[in-house]
Design a protein around this motif. Sequence first.
Motif, PDB file in Angstrom:
ATOM      1  N   MET A 101     -45.495 -34.547  36.424  1.00  0.00           N
ATOM      2  CA  MET A 101     -46.568 -33.846  35.716  1.00  0.00           C
ATOM      3  C   MET A 101     -46.198 -32.386  35.486  1.00  0.00           C
ATOM      4  SD  MET A 101     -49.161 -35.336  34.604  1.00  0.00           S
ATOM      5  CE  MET A 101     -50.632 -34.871  33.744  1.00  0.00           C
ATOM      6  N   HIS A 117     -54.041 -30.869  35.297  1.00  0.00           N
ATOM      7  CA  HIS A 117     -54.076 -32.022  36.187  1.00  0.00           C
ATOM      8  C   HIS A 117     -54.413 -31.554  37.582  1.00  0.00           C
ATOM      9  CE1 HIS A 117     -50.072 -30.326  36.555  1.00  0.00           C
ATOM     10  NE2 HIS A 117     -50.018 -30.849  37.738  1.00  0.00           N
TER      11      HIS A 117
ATOM     12  N   SER B  41     -49.263 -40.588  36.802  1.00  0.00           N
ATOM     13  CA  SER B  41     -50.166 -39.686  36.085  1.00  0.00           C
ATOM     14  C   SER B  41     -49.481 -39.109  34.851  1.00  0.00           C
ATOM     15  CB  SER B  41     -50.624 -38.568  37.007  1.00  0.00           C
ATOM     16  OG  SER B  41     -49.505 -37.958  37.598  1.00  0.00           O
TER      17      SER B  41
END
Lengths: 136, 250
Positions: A101, A117, B41
Amino acid sequence: MNQNTPSGEGKHDDDSALSDFLASLMDYTPTIPDQLVEHYVAKSGFQCPDVRLIRLVAVATQKFISEVATDALQQCKARQASAVKDKRDKQQKDKRLILTMEDLSKALSEYGVNVKHQEYFADSPSTGMDAASREE
Amino acid sequence: MAMSRNDEGETRPPSLFRKAISKIAVAQICQSVGFTGSQQSAHEALSDIATRYMEALAKSASSNANSCGRTECNIFDVIHAIEDMSSVQGFRGASDINKSLLDSDIIKDLISFVRWVDEIPFAKPIPCSNAGKRSRISRCLSEPRESCDQNKEFSHISPWLPAFPDPSTYKNGVVEARREEGSSGNEEEHDRDINRIVDVQECGCENRNNSEEEKRVLPIKRPKVRFKLELGFELGVEVGLRRGIFRGGK
């Protein structure tokens, strides 16, 4: 297809190149399947019976995603290169290239996408470990 | 997960399906770029961005077409939309406003991308159950024309309008014939039902509303039944009539 081109004299080469490209799209299979593109495109009110334009949208999306992924890969490699200097013992483990991420959000910020996030998920057993080793 | 269930409501299974497909496609692209793995994710975020990119591009292209007074997009709309989408980063030749759209450097980049990047088809053929879905999606394109072809009398209606419904839904004669047909076939059954309901009522059950509704749809005219009433029974007979005991062929 190109009949209403605002074309000058020197445009014919470009037109033929473009129509060749569109014709070649008939044989080209993008990674994003036609059905998926057709669905999302129809959802947004895009009407076109021509499968070549659907393929063009698919190719454009594929190009965008692969550019983002390439940028994220460069971020990943750069981060690993800087991390290796600090801890040489972890070099072997960190060599795997994993889309995280952090890298993704850095890469996407260049494309005008702000990704927010969570900093961590407490329910993961690997919480608090290095970002690179948090593969799922 | 619970939140997504609430948000998406009944459309959840198909949306899961298309999400899964987009995730697979994005994973293939990432693998071709050189990644060996991905956080869940990050993977979900990137596939979400891919679908949003497609939607935004299509929205831009269709609004370009609409502003030109068209309903179907053409190559110019799509190229314009692609240019719009990449104008955040900027591209070569963006400052040249007199340049033809067909001459755009974006398209040249796309051509070289297609030429130099290996063709990676989607990992699996998409199952046949999707075929119906696909036809349903593209129905808006094909169906009005078919209907126009079918009944030439509506050929003056633009093809983008929805098709006319079945003639039986707006022609009176057809509907009435159908209704008669439906009711005449079931006379005996109706009789039996009504008798049963009346019997039940005699036993003191409270199905009065139901039985009255049933009585309204009595299918045939029944023979008259005459009663001679004594004064003393009048009250009871009235109640009975209201309950429908004496009506019909009892």
